[in-house]
Structure formats: structure tokens, C-alpha cells
Design an enzyme around this catalytic site. Structure first.
Site, PDB file in Angstrom:
ATOM      1  N   GLU A  32      63.707  19.613 -14.069  1.00  0.00           N
ATOM      2  CA  GLU A  32      63.362  18.302 -13.133  1.00  0.00           C
ATOM      3  C   GLU A  32      64.370  18.582 -11.709  1.00  0.00           C
ATOM      4  O   GLU A  32      65.491  19.052 -11.891  1.00  0.00           O
ATOM      5  CB  GLU A  32      64.117  17.206 -13.888  1.00  0.00           C
ATOM      6  CG  GLU A  32      64.100  16.084 -12.993  1.00  0.00           C
ATOM      7  CD  GLU A  32      62.902  15.510 -12.425  1.00  0.00           C
ATOM      8  OE1 GLU A  32      61.918  15.303 -13.519  1.00  0.00           O
ATOM      9  OE2 GLU A  32      62.759  15.521 -11.156  1.00  0.00           O
ATOM     10  N   GLY A  39      61.828  10.295 -13.527  1.00  0.00           N
ATOM     11  CA  GLY A  39      60.544  10.576 -12.528  1.00  0.00           C
ATOM     12  C   GLY A  39      60.589   9.166 -11.725  1.00  0.00           C
ATOM     13  O   GLY A  39      61.498   8.515 -11.609  1.00  0.00           O
ATOM     14  N   GLU A 187      53.255  -6.432  -5.490  1.00  0.00           N
ATOM     15  CA  GLU A 187      54.317  -6.746  -5.894  1.00  0.00           C
ATOM     16  C   GLU A 187      55.506  -6.800  -4.948  1.00  0.00           C
ATOM     17  O   GLU A 187      56.356  -7.641  -4.902  1.00  0.00           O
ATOM     18  CB  GLU A 187      54.541  -5.608  -7.055  1.00  0.00           C
ATOM     19  CG  GLU A 187      53.638  -5.595  -8.243  1.00  0.00           C
ATOM     20  CD  GLU A 187      54.025  -4.694  -9.395  1.00  0.00           C
ATOM     21  OE1 GLU A 187      53.379  -4.796 -10.164  1.00  0.00           O
ATOM     22  OE2 GLU A 187      54.809  -3.769  -9.049  1.00  0.00           O
ATOM     23  N   HIS A 445      51.273 -21.946 -32.175  1.00  0.00           N
ATOM     24  CA  HIS A 445      51.452 -23.084 -31.274  1.00  0.00           C
ATOM     25  C   HIS A 445      52.643 -23.666 -31.137  1.00  0.00           C
ATOM     26  O   HIS A 445      53.332 -23.868 -32.056  1.00  0.00           O
ATOM     27  CB  HIS A 445      50.313 -24.409 -31.989  1.00  0.00           C
ATOM     28  CG  HIS A 445      50.536 -25.497 -31.031  1.00  0.00           C
ATOM     29  ND1 HIS A 445      49.614 -25.596 -29.647  1.00  0.00           N
ATOM     30  CD2 HIS A 445      50.883 -26.670 -30.866  1.00  0.00           C
ATOM     31  CE1 HIS A 445      49.849 -26.574 -29.103  1.00  0.00           C
ATOM     32  NE2 HIS A 445      50.652 -27.353 -29.777  1.00  0.00           N
TER      33      HIS A 445
HETATM   34  P1  FAD Z   1      56.398  11.093 -12.156  1.00  0.00           P
HETATM   35  O1  FAD Z   1      57.293   9.720 -12.856  1.00  0.00           O
HETATM   36  O2  FAD Z   1      56.082  11.121 -10.725  1.00  0.00           O
HETATM   37  O3  FAD Z   1      57.515  12.147 -12.552  1.00  0.00           O
HETATM   38  C1  FAD Z   1      57.375  13.421 -12.067  1.00  0.00           C
HETATM   39  C2  FAD Z   1      58.500  14.205 -11.998  1.00  0.00           C
HETATM   40  O4  FAD Z   1      58.420  15.431 -11.662  1.00  0.00           O
HETATM   41  C3  FAD Z   1      59.731  13.581 -10.950  1.00  0.00           C
HETATM   42  O5  FAD Z   1      60.784  13.375 -11.598  1.00  0.00           O
HETATM   43  C4  FAD Z   1      59.541  14.597  -9.972  1.00  0.00           C
HETATM   44  O6  FAD Z   1      61.005  15.077  -9.567  1.00  0.00           O
HETATM   45  C5  FAD Z   1      59.475  16.174 -10.897  1.00  0.00           C
HETATM   46  N1  FAD Z   1      58.815  17.212 -10.310  1.00  0.00           N
HETATM   47  C6  FAD Z   1      57.981  17.311  -9.356  1.00  0.00           C
HETATM   48  N2  FAD Z   1      57.704  18.576  -9.144  1.00  0.00           N
HETATM   49  C7  FAD Z   1      58.584  19.273  -9.611  1.00  0.00           C
HETATM   50  C8  FAD Z   1      59.012  20.600  -9.635  1.00  0.00           C
HETATM   51  N3  FAD Z   1      58.164  21.626  -9.148  1.00  0.00           N
HETATM   52  N4  FAD Z   1      59.916  21.243 -10.589  1.00  0.00           N
HETATM   53  C9  FAD Z   1      60.676  20.020 -11.352  1.00  0.00           C
HETATM   54  N5  FAD Z   1      60.400  18.797 -11.102  1.00  0.00           N
HETATM   55  C10 FAD Z   1      59.447  18.540 -10.546  1.00  0.00           C
HETATM   56  N6  FAD Z   1      53.330   2.369 -13.577  1.00  0.00           N
HETATM   57  C11 FAD Z   1      53.266   1.431 -14.393  1.00  0.00           C
HETATM   58  O7  FAD Z   1      52.371   1.575 -15.526  1.00  0.00           O
HETATM   59  N7  FAD Z   1      53.910   0.080 -14.534  1.00  0.00           N
HETATM   60  C12 FAD Z   1      54.321  -0.158 -13.251  1.00  0.00           C
HETATM   61  O8  FAD Z   1      55.028  -1.308 -13.306  1.00  0.00           O
HETATM   62  C13 FAD Z   1      54.346   0.659 -12.123  1.00  0.00           C
HETATM   63  N8  FAD Z   1      55.130   0.443 -11.079  1.00  0.00           N
HETATM   64  C14 FAD Z   1      55.318   1.246 -10.136  1.00  0.00           C
HETATM   65  C15 FAD Z   1      55.631   0.959  -8.848  1.00  0.00           C
HETATM   66  C16 FAD Z   1      56.160   1.704  -7.809  1.00  0.00           C
HETATM   67  C17 FAD Z   1      56.811   1.179  -6.545  1.00  0.00           C
HETATM   68  C18 FAD Z   1      55.482   2.949  -8.109  1.00  0.00           C
HETATM   69  C19 FAD Z   1      55.493   3.878  -6.856  1.00  0.00           C
HETATM   70  C20 FAD Z   1      54.951   3.293  -9.005  1.00  0.00           C
HETATM   71  C21 FAD Z   1      54.803   2.415 -10.097  1.00  0.00           C
HETATM   72  N9  FAD Z   1      54.019   2.863 -11.640  1.00  0.00           N
HETATM   73  C22 FAD Z   1      53.951   1.981 -12.477  1.00  0.00           C
HETATM   74  C23 FAD Z   1      53.394   4.217 -11.486  1.00  0.00           C
HETATM   75  C24 FAD Z   1      54.202   5.131 -12.450  1.00  0.00           C
HETATM   76  O9  FAD Z   1      55.424   5.190 -11.708  1.00  0.00           O
HETATM   77  C25 FAD Z   1      53.709   6.400 -12.531  1.00  0.00           C
HETATM   78  O10 FAD Z   1      52.296   6.258 -13.023  1.00  0.00           O
HETATM   79  C26 FAD Z   1      54.361   7.469 -13.345  1.00  0.00           C
HETATM   80  O11 FAD Z   1      55.572   7.478 -13.187  1.00  0.00           O
HETATM   81  C27 FAD Z   1      53.568   8.751 -13.456  1.00  0.00           C
HETATM   82  O12 FAD Z   1      54.366   9.432 -14.441  1.00  0.00           O
HETATM   83  P2  FAD Z   1      54.502  11.021 -14.511  1.00  0.00           P
HETATM   84  O13 FAD Z   1      55.357  11.554 -15.412  1.00  0.00           O
HETATM   85  O14 FAD Z   1      53.060  11.524 -14.233  1.00  0.00           O
HETATM   86  O15 FAD Z   1      55.039  11.434 -13.010  1.00  0.00           O
HETATM   87  P1  NAI Z   2      46.595   1.059  -4.828  1.00  0.00           P
HETATM   88  O1  NAI Z   2      45.666   2.050  -4.788  1.00  0.00           O
HETATM   89  O2  NAI Z   2      46.808   0.247  -5.753  1.00  0.00           O
HETATM   90  O3  NAI Z   2      46.217   0.183  -3.439  1.00  0.00           O
HETATM   91  C1  NAI Z   2      46.205   0.710  -2.232  1.00  0.00           C
HETATM   92  C2  NAI Z   2      45.228  -0.389  -1.284  1.00  0.00           C
HETATM   93  O4  NAI Z   2      45.367   0.112   0.027  1.00  0.00           O
HETATM   94  C3  NAI Z   2      43.968  -0.537  -1.821  1.00  0.00           C
HETATM   95  O5  NAI Z   2      43.765  -1.936  -1.921  1.00  0.00           O
HETATM   96  C4  NAI Z   2      43.168   0.242  -0.494  1.00  0.00           C
HETATM   97  O6  NAI Z   2      41.909  -0.311  -0.169  1.00  0.00           O
HETATM   98  C5  NAI Z   2      44.038  -0.078   0.394  1.00  0.00           C
HETATM   99  N1  NAI Z   2      44.161   0.927   1.665  1.00  0.00           N
HETATM  100  C6  NAI Z   2      44.100   2.223   1.522  1.00  0.00           C
HETATM  101  N2  NAI Z   2      43.775   2.671   2.922  1.00  0.00           N
HETATM  102  C7  NAI Z   2      43.893   1.719   3.715  1.00  0.00           C
HETATM  103  C8  NAI Z   2      44.281   1.595   5.119  1.00  0.00           C
HETATM  104  N3  NAI Z   2      43.981   2.741   5.920  1.00  0.00           N
HETATM  105  N4  NAI Z   2      44.094   0.615   5.695  1.00  0.00           N
HETATM  106  C9  NAI Z   2      44.448  -0.701   4.841  1.00  0.00           C
HETATM  107  N5  NAI Z   2      44.484  -0.654   3.630  1.00  0.00           N
HETATM  108  C10 NAI Z   2      44.072   0.621   2.995  1.00  0.00           C
HETATM  109  O7  NAI Z   2      48.011   1.925  -4.314  1.00  0.00           O
HETATM  110  P2  NAI Z   2      49.581   1.590  -4.237  1.00  0.00           P
HETATM  111  O8  NAI Z   2      49.465  -0.164  -4.058  1.00  0.00           O
HETATM  112  O9  NAI Z   2      49.991   2.025  -3.075  1.00  0.00           O
HETATM  113  O10 NAI Z   2      50.023   1.778  -5.583  1.00  0.00           O
HETATM  114  C11 NAI Z   2      49.938   3.403  -5.578  1.00  0.00           C
HETATM  115  C12 NAI Z   2      49.850   3.510  -7.413  1.00  0.00           C
HETATM  116  O11 NAI Z   2      51.121   3.157  -8.045  1.00  0.00           O
HETATM  117  C13 NAI Z   2      48.693   2.859  -7.838  1.00  0.00           C
HETATM  118  O12 NAI Z   2      47.470   3.459  -8.119  1.00  0.00           O
HETATM  119  C14 NAI Z   2      49.355   1.995  -9.090  1.00  0.00           C
HETATM  120  O13 NAI Z   2      48.554   2.768 -10.236  1.00  0.00           O
HETATM  121  C15 NAI Z   2      50.729   2.385  -9.256  1.00  0.00           C
HETATM  122  N6  NAI Z   2      51.399   1.321  -9.401  1.00  0.00           N
HETATM  123  C16 NAI Z   2      51.387   0.685 -10.329  1.00  0.00           C
HETATM  124  C17 NAI Z   2      52.199  -0.433 -10.638  1.00  0.00           C
HETATM  125  C18 NAI Z   2      51.722  -1.478 -11.849  1.00  0.00           C
HETATM  126  O14 NAI Z   2      51.423  -0.666 -12.873  1.00  0.00           O
HETATM  127  N7  NAI Z   2      52.308  -2.830 -11.875  1.00  0.00           N
HETATM  128  C19 NAI Z   2      52.907  -1.168  -9.681  1.00  0.00           C
HETATM  129  C20 NAI Z   2      52.993  -0.350  -8.796  1.00  0.00           C
HETATM  130  C21 NAI Z   2      52.124   0.841  -8.344  1.00  0.00           C
END
Ligand code: FAD
Ligand code: NAI
Length: 466
Positions: A32, A39, A187, A445
Site C-alpha cells: 500500500e 483505499g 451527495e 408492519h
Molecule cells: P481504492 O479504494 O481506490 O484503493 C486502491 C488503493 O491502491 C489505494 O489505497 C492506493 O493508495 C493504492 N495504490 C494505488 N497504486 C498503488 C501502487 N502502485 N502501490 C501500492 N498501492 C497503490 N462506493 C460505494 O460503493 N459506496 C459509497 O458510498 C461510495 N462513496 C464514495 C464517495 C467518494 C467521495 C468517492 C471518491 C468514492 C466513493 N465510492 C463509493 C467509490 C469507492 O470508493 C470505490 O469504488 C472503491 O474504493 C474502489 O475500491 P478499490 O479497492 O478498487 O480501489
Molecule cells: P459520476 O459518473 O457519478 O457523475 C459524473 C457526472 O458528471 C455525470 O452526470 C456526467 O454527465 C457529468 N459530467 C461529465 N463531464 C462533465 C462536464 N465537462 N461538465 C458537466 N458535467 C459533466 O461521477 P462522480 O460523481 O464523480 O463519482 C465518481 C464515481 O465514484 C462514481 O462512478 C461512483 O460509482 C463512485 N461513487 C459512488 C458513491 C456511492 O455509491 N454512493 C458515492 C460517490 C462516488
């Protein structure tokens, strides 16, 4: 020492994969590059955003809903520093939980950037600059994703922020301009609106939450507008002038045309995420990527190079933590010769706003495009006893079932607690349930999930309370 498996990245994909592999008897290590495990999800994603959504929702309720329930409290005062501290504690607790689990499962941890030298060889470059080479039979890449950048708009994480900066703003902005009406925009836009910011969302497409069921998208937009968010649809931000005290964003119609300027204190760039493969040495190792930079894998998460596998946000599919986790389990099982598998038809998605928006399976537009005949059953929360008691009646449950077999093909919920309710739908779909199976299952219910049962009854046009 040679390992059976080295997992690069400890997000929900990587750490879950490592734990499952260790359970199955593989000598496992994780690499990591962050100082903490977990992550994106635990450090700067799911967990901190949900902590702020929870806290800001209660703040809003205390200000607007307590009085009508007979709870007399003075107008709530925001202590943003303390609220951010509450969020940091949530992160800390979860990150430490992963550390405990890795230790408990006797998984070795290496902090530093991992680089694949060849199949079976991973170099780890520690933060102190020292490198070491680890040997292993298999490598799973779980390096996740990073923020998608917008051309000409530089994220400084102070005034022009990604989700990461939006989780740590030291003050509530007067006006936040959100680029992208996807999950993050809605969100984190909700968080800062509840804390007092004016929110304007600029979206390229003609509606919010692209990809979700059309009726859900329209209803969600109406509800967010009712809460005070402003949407500028079919529009794009082409530049942000940072020279003055306030930011000046140039907003144009998506198809081009006359531009307008919108002033804001903070701009949130939330236009998607991109797979993260920087520094992994994939080119040298010969691992193939697709046109969007995602690692190409087969149905068994194998890349084109024997011994190298990939899961989570870095491969195709929805970028969701639970999808990454399930792939982590599946690949570990495949590595020991078991039949690990992920059913991509049943991956729930939840937007944790108020009301929540949750879906699993296909939407109406997708079914129509695929030429699949279906029956739709819909039930509004205005007719659900518990929702009425709680005075949280926004939204509905919609079940789409195959017209011939009655098999459930998709479930879509807008409503308070939709994220918990969708689990019932996912289990039903995983087990190949018909809408009638849900309709004939006794639901307690008064509960919100009774609306799921009623929607299932409505598929056969026999809802009771409507
Ligand atoms: P990541 O969680 O991105 O983990 C990858 C890890 O790899 C990181 O710790 C990084 O440091 C490490 N890494 C990268 N390159 C290297 C390297 N070369 N060597 C060593 N380590 C490395 N998803 C949901 O399902 N529910 C949610 O509510 C939700 N909310 C989100 C809110 C936000 C603001 C964001 C940005 C994302 C959200 N997501 C949510 C999406 C979710 O975070 C990702 O889908 C998920 O973390 C992906 O998991 P992963 O294990 O593939 O990668
Ligand atoms: P997103 O793909 O959900 O939404 C991006 C939005 O930006 C889309 O509506 C797209 O049409 C718009 N867009 C793209 N280019 C644009 C531009 N130039 N100008 C204006 N609008 C534009 O991506 P987001 O919200 O950044 O989230 C990234 C990922 O993180 C998502 O794919 C989601 O899977 C994950 N995530 C999941 C959460 C959850 O499960 N509750 C919470 C937050 C993130």
C-alpha cells in the site's frame, strides 16, 4: 520469502481479496502506498462522505423537523471543526479495523509504491526511498481510481476541489458550484447545502444521475430542487478564473453557444473517476489496457499476462466498493481452484442523499432498449404507514418484472432508507425470485419495506393500500 499472493492496493477490493486468500490458506502480502489501509473508500470516499452526510442530515433535521415533532431545541449552531473531527474519527476507526483484520489473518503488509518487475516479482519503493523486491506466485492489482480532471480547470483542493477537498473545507462556502450531477455532486452538494451553502450544479447531460432509471432521475431532480439546489443542465464549465476573490466560472451550453459567468467561492469538480495505474510498470510487464485506461481482464479477473490479475475500480464495471469487494473474494477463490463468481446483473447502487436513491438491476429504458417485455409495479411512500408516521413520504418503490415469467429484473427506490431496503431486492433477484415471491413474503408492519411488498403486488395490479 516467496508469497502465494501479493495484492497491490488495500482498498475494499485489495484488503478483502487478501483476507479471503489468507482464509483459503494462501501466504499473502499487501502493498500500500498510502500511509493508511482502506483505499479511496475508507480514507477519502464512502466512509468520510457518509459521516458528513449523517451529521449534516441531523443538523438540518434539528433546524427544521424537531419542532414539528414537539422537540423544542434552540436553533442548532454549526461547529464545523467538530463535525470534520467526527468524520475523521469515522475514518480512523475503519482504517484501524482493516489493520486489525490484516494482522488477524497473518497477512504481511508493505508500505510503499508497488511496481511489477515481471510476473512473480513486485518491487516496493518505501517512502524512505528504499526498495525491496518481493517474490510471489500470483499478483492481484487493486490500485483503484483517481479523480477525472477537467481540461483547463486546475484542482488546488482549496477553492477548486475534488471530492477529497470537499471533505475538508474549513468554512461553509457561500456559493458552491458543482460540476457534474452524478453521485459525488449530489451527495457532497447535499452536505454543504444542509450546512448553509447555496448550490448550483452544472451538468453536461439533460438530467441528473445518468445511467439510472428515467423516472427515478426525474423525481430525484425535483426533490433536490425542492431542497434548494439549482441545476443548469445540458451545460458545461469551460474555464474558471481564479484571479479574483471569488471564482468566475464560464458556463456554456453543452452544444456550444453564448457563455455566461457564474461566481462562486468553491468549485467542486465531480465529473467521474478514472482507473489508477500510474507507476505500476504495466507497459513493461505487457499488461493490456482498454481505450479508457482500465486493465483488461477476462471473466476470471485474469489479465493477458499469466500470474497477473486485476479487480475493483481499475477494471471495467461500476466503480463501487461492494463490487470491488466481491471481485476480491471471487479472484481469491479462483486462485485456489474454486468457482469464484460475481453476478454483474445484481449489483446494487445507492446515492446517500435524503431521500436516498437506490437501484438494482435494469431500468425501464434499458429494458425497452433490449426489447424485453416487462410489467411495472409502483408504490408511493405517501401510502406507507411508517413513512406517514415519520413524515418522510417523498419517493416510491418501483419493481420491474418480466412480462412472461414475472422474474424480477430491476428494483428502483427513492425514499428515506432506500439504501437498506435495496438489499431485500438484491437477495430476491440473486435467488431468481418472481415479483409474486416478494408479494407473498410476510413483511413486518409498520415498516418502510412494506412499500417493496406493495410494489410487488402492484406488478400484478393488486396493491392493497393504493
Ligand atoms: P481504492 O479504494 O481506490 O484503493 C486502491 C488503493 O491502491 C489505494 O489505497 C492506493 O493508495 C493504492 N495504490 C494505488 N497504486 C498503488 C501502487 N502502485 N502501490 C501500492 N498501492 C497503490 N462506493 C460505494 O460503493 N459506496 C459509497 O458510498 C461510495 N462513496 C464514495 C464517495 C467518494 C467521495 C468517492 C471518491 C468514492 C466513493 N465510492 C463509493 C467509490 C469507492 O470508493 C470505490 O469504488 C472503491 O474504493 C474502489 O475500491 P478499490 O479497492 O478498487 O480501489
Ligand atoms: P459520476 O459518473 O457519478 O457523475 C459524473 C457526472 O458528471 C455525470 O452526470 C456526467 O454527465 C457529468 N459530467 C461529465 N463531464 C462533465 C462536464 N465537462 N461538465 C458537466 N458535467 C459533466 O461521477 P462522480 O460523481 O464523480 O463519482 C465518481 C464515481 O465514484 C462514481 O462512478 C461512483 O460509482 C463512485 N461513487 C459512488 C458513491 C456511492 O455509491 N454512493 C458515492 C460517490 C462516488
Amino acid at each position: 520469502m516467496a508469497y502465494d499472493l501479493i495484492v497491490i492496493g488495500t482498498g475494499p477490493g485489495g484488503y478483502v481479496c487478501a483476507i479471503r486468500a489468507a482464509q483459503l490458506g494462501l501466504k499473502t502480502a499487501v502493498v500500500e502506498k498510502n500511509p493508511t489501509f482502506g483505499g479511496t473508500c475508507l480514507n477519502i470516499g464512502c466512509i468520510p462522505s457518509k459521516a458528513l452526510l449523517h451529521a449534516s442530515e441531523l443538523f438540518e433535521e434539528a433546524g427544521h423537523s424537531f419542532a414539528k415533532m414537539g422537540i423544542g431545541v434552540p436553533a442548532p449552531k454549526l461547529d464545523l471543526k467538530a463535525m470534520l473531527g467526527f468524520k475523521d474519527q469515522a475514518v480512523d476507526g475503519n482504517v484501524k479495523g482493516v489493520e486489525f483484520l490484516l494482522k488477524k489473518n497473518k497477512i504481511d503488509s508493505f508500505f510503499g509504491a508497488g511496481r511489477i518487475l515481471a510476473p512473480g516479482k513486485v518491487e516496493v519503493k518505501g517512502n524512505d526511498g528504499k526498495t525491496q523486491t518481493l517474490e510471489t506466485k500470483s499478483i492481484v492489482i487493486a490500485t483503484g481510481s483517481d479523480v477525472a480532471k477537467l481540461r483547463g480547470i486546475d484542482i488546488d483542493e482549496k477553492r477548486i476541489v475534488s471530492s477529497t477537498g470537499a471533505l475538508t473545507l474549513p468554512e461553509v462556502p457561500k456559493h458552491m458550484l458543482v460540476i457534474g450531477a452524478g453521485v459525488i455532486g449530489l451527495e457532497l452538494g447535499s452536505v454543504w447545502r444542509r450546512l448553509g451553502a447555496k448550490i448550483t450544479v452544472v451538468e453536461f447531460l439533460d438530467g441528473v444521475l445518468p445511467g439510472m432509471d428515467g423516472e427515478v432521475r426525474r423525481q430525484a431532480q425535483r426533490l433536490f430542487e425542492k431542497q434548494g439546489m439549482t441545476f443548469k443542465l445540458s451545460s458545461k464549465v469551460t474555464a474558471v478564473d481564479t484571479s479574483g476573490k471569488t471564482l468566475k466560472a464560464t458556463v456554456e451550453p453543452a452544444k456550444g453557444g453564448a457563455a455566461e459567468t457564474i461566481e462562486a467561492d468553491v468549485v467542486l469538480v465531480s465529473t467521474g473517476r478514472v482507473p489508477y495505474t500510474e507507476g505500476l510498470g504495466l507497459k513493461e510487464a505487457g499488461v493490456k489496457l482498454d481505450e479508457r485506461g482500465r486493465i483488461i481482464t477476462d471473466h476470471y479477473f485474469a489479465t493477458n499476462v499469466p500470474g497477473i490479475w486485476a479487480i475493483g475500480d481499475v477494471i471495467a464495471g461500476p466503480m463501487l466498493a461492494h463490487k470491488a469487494e466481491d471481485e476480491g473474494v471471487a479472484v481469491a477463490e479462483i486462485l485456489v481452484g474454486q468457482a469464484g463468481h460475481v453476478n454483474y446483473d445484481v449489483i446494487p447502487a445507492v446515492v446517500y442523499t435524503m431521500p436516498e436513491i437506490a437501484s438494482v438491476g435494469k431500468g425501464e429504458e434499458e429494458l425497452k432498449a433490449a426489447g424485453i417485455a416487462y410489467n411495472a409495479g409502483k408504490f408511493p411512500f405517501t401510502a406507507n404507514g411508517r413513512a406517514k408516521a415519520n413524515q418522510q413520504t417523498d419517493g416510491f418503490v418501483k419493481i420491474l418484472a418480466d412480462a412472461k415469467s414475472d422474474r424480477v429484473l430491476g428494483v428502483h427506490i427513492v425514499g428515506s432508507d432506500a439504501g437498506n431496503m435495496i438489499a431485500e431486492a438484491a437477495i430476491a433477484m440473486e435467488m431468481g425470485a418472481a415479483a409474486e415471491d416478494i408479494a407473498r413474503t410476510c413483511h413486518a408492519h409498520p415498516t418502510l419495506p412494506e412499500a417493496v411488498k406493495e410494489a410487488a403486488l402492484a406488478v400484478a395490479k393488486r396493491a392493497i393500500h393504493m
